[in-house]
Write a protein that holds these residues in place. Structure first.
Motif, PDB file in Angstrom:
ATOM      1  N   CYS A 289      -8.267   7.063  -3.360  1.00 20.88           N
ATOM      2  CA  CYS A 289      -7.359   6.079  -3.946  1.00 20.88           C
ATOM      3  C   CYS A 289      -7.200   4.944  -2.945  1.00 20.88           C
ATOM      4  N   GLY A 290      -7.253   3.718  -3.432  1.00 19.99           N
ATOM      5  CA  GLY A 290      -7.234   2.564  -2.551  1.00 19.99           C
ATOM      6  C   GLY A 290      -6.024   2.492  -1.646  1.00 19.99           C
TER       7      GLY A 290
ATOM      8  N   ASP B  47      -6.518   2.515   2.302  1.00 18.05           N
ATOM      9  CA  ASP B  47      -6.118   1.340   3.068  1.00 18.05           C
ATOM     10  C   ASP B  47      -5.331   1.715   4.321  1.00 18.05           C
TER      11      ASP B  47
ATOM     12  N   ASN C 284     -14.828   5.775  -5.902  1.00 17.01           N
ATOM     13  CA  ASN C 284     -13.656   5.008  -6.300  1.00 17.01           C
ATOM     14  C   ASN C 284     -12.800   5.827  -7.263  1.00 17.01           C
TER      15      ASN C 284
ATOM     16  N   TRP D 165      -6.817   2.362  -7.412  1.00 14.36           N
ATOM     17  CA  TRP D 165      -5.917   2.020  -6.312  1.00 14.36           C
ATOM     18  C   TRP D 165      -4.697   2.934  -6.266  1.00 14.36           C
TER      19      TRP D 165
ATOM     20  N   GLU E 193      -7.483  -2.393 -10.391  1.00 12.50           N
ATOM     21  CA  GLU E 193      -7.409  -1.085  -9.739  1.00 12.50           C
ATOM     22  C   GLU E 193      -8.751  -0.709  -9.124  1.00 12.50           C
TER      23      GLU E 193
ATOM     24  N   THR F 227      -9.873  -1.185  -4.743  1.00 13.36           N
ATOM     25  CA  THR F 227     -10.331   0.016  -4.051  1.00 13.36           C
ATOM     26  C   THR F 227     -11.744  -0.161  -3.522  1.00 13.36           C
TER      27      THR F 227
END
Length: 278
Positions: free
Chosen positions: A125-126, A130, A148, A151, A167, A171
């Motif tokens: 999940c982005g 992150d 992917n 997000w 989304e 990502t």
């Protein structure tokens, strides 16, 4: 002129050339040392004398850009359903982990995979990726595949097409920066796919990959139950779904330590998905 005088004159010329060469070499070696710049060696006199080359004229060029070009992949078709199984021969299976990376559990899963020299696929999940880019870098270094998983893990069937694209794109951007290349595989949260997800995934160069065996580890059924579900479902082409984030995943970590060596002892080869080149 007598022969002995000719020889003496030749020796003098050779000695003079050697002295000029030595002075130039000494000047070059002295650059960058001491408190100040060393004076440049004077060019040899005569009509053939040239100005010393500027540093940019003989500086070594960087190697970046001279390596093999990145392999181009065939653009995936727009599918109407996700891929559920692997194709190929032999006792080949694939382990996948969703929702991470989580600094509490993902490193332990990576440690176990490294111990047995096994590669897996992580659908990240982005927003998690992150904040844990170092773990994506480690996945790249150790040969794992990163996919992917949107997000924020929403239910795509309730989103607009524009929101689904956002989304996915956000990502993919994080994955490319941390992993080194964009994701080539996509998995819809909750396994909820729709036409927009298939179309947008293909536009972003990703194939939709689902699973064959669901460990349901997110329900924390117990380590033994997770192990049984993997071993009972083991078969050529199977894709196993587990989670490395989204809650307490300590059972998943312990289960992997148990079933992974047993699968290997049973002759299974654990691998990652492959895409065809153009």
């Amino acid at each position: 002129m007598p022969k002995d005088q000719l020889l003496t004159r030749r020796r003098a010329l050779l000695a003079g050339a050697a002295a000029v060469g030595a002075a130039g070499t000494a000047g070059a070696l002295a650059v960058g040392s001491g408190d100040g710049p060393a004076p440049a060696a004077a060019p040899a006199p005569g009509p053939a004398a040239r100005r010393p080359l500027e540093p940019s004229a003989y500086r070594l060029q960087p190697l970046t850009g001279y390596g093999a070009p990145r392999e181009a992949l065939r653009r995936p078709p727009v599918r109407s359903e996700p891929i559920l199984r692997m194709s190929g021969r032999g006792r080949v299976m694939m382990l996948t982990f969703d929702d991470g990376p989580d600094p509490r559990y993902t490193p332990e899963i990576l440690d176990t995979l490294a111990e047995y020299d096994v590669r897996a696929t992580f659908f990240v999940c982005g927003e998690m990726a992150d904040h844990n880019r170092d773990l994506l870098s480690r996945m790249a270094d150790e040969g794992h595949v990163v996919g992917n998983h949107t997000w924020s893990h929403p239910l795509l069937t309730r989103l607009t097409r524009r929101r689904i694209r956002s989304e996915m794109e956000r990502t993919s951007e994080v994955v490319e920066r941390a992993y080194g290349e964009p994701p080539r595989w996509f998995r819809a949260p909750y396994g909820a796919w729709n036409r927009a997800a298939f179309q947008l995934g293909a536009e972003l160069g990703m194939e939709p990959l689902a699973w064959t065996v669901d460990t349901l580890d997110w329900t924390t059924p117990g380590t033994g139950t997770i192990v049984e579900r993997v071993e009972d479902g083991a078969a050529p082409g199977v894709v196993v779904l587990s989670h490395d984030a989204g809650g307490d995943r300590s059972q998943t970590v312990r289960a992997l330590r148990r079933y992974l060596p047993e699968l290997l002892d049973s002759g299974y080869h654990l691998t990652v998905p492959r895409r065809r080149l153009v």
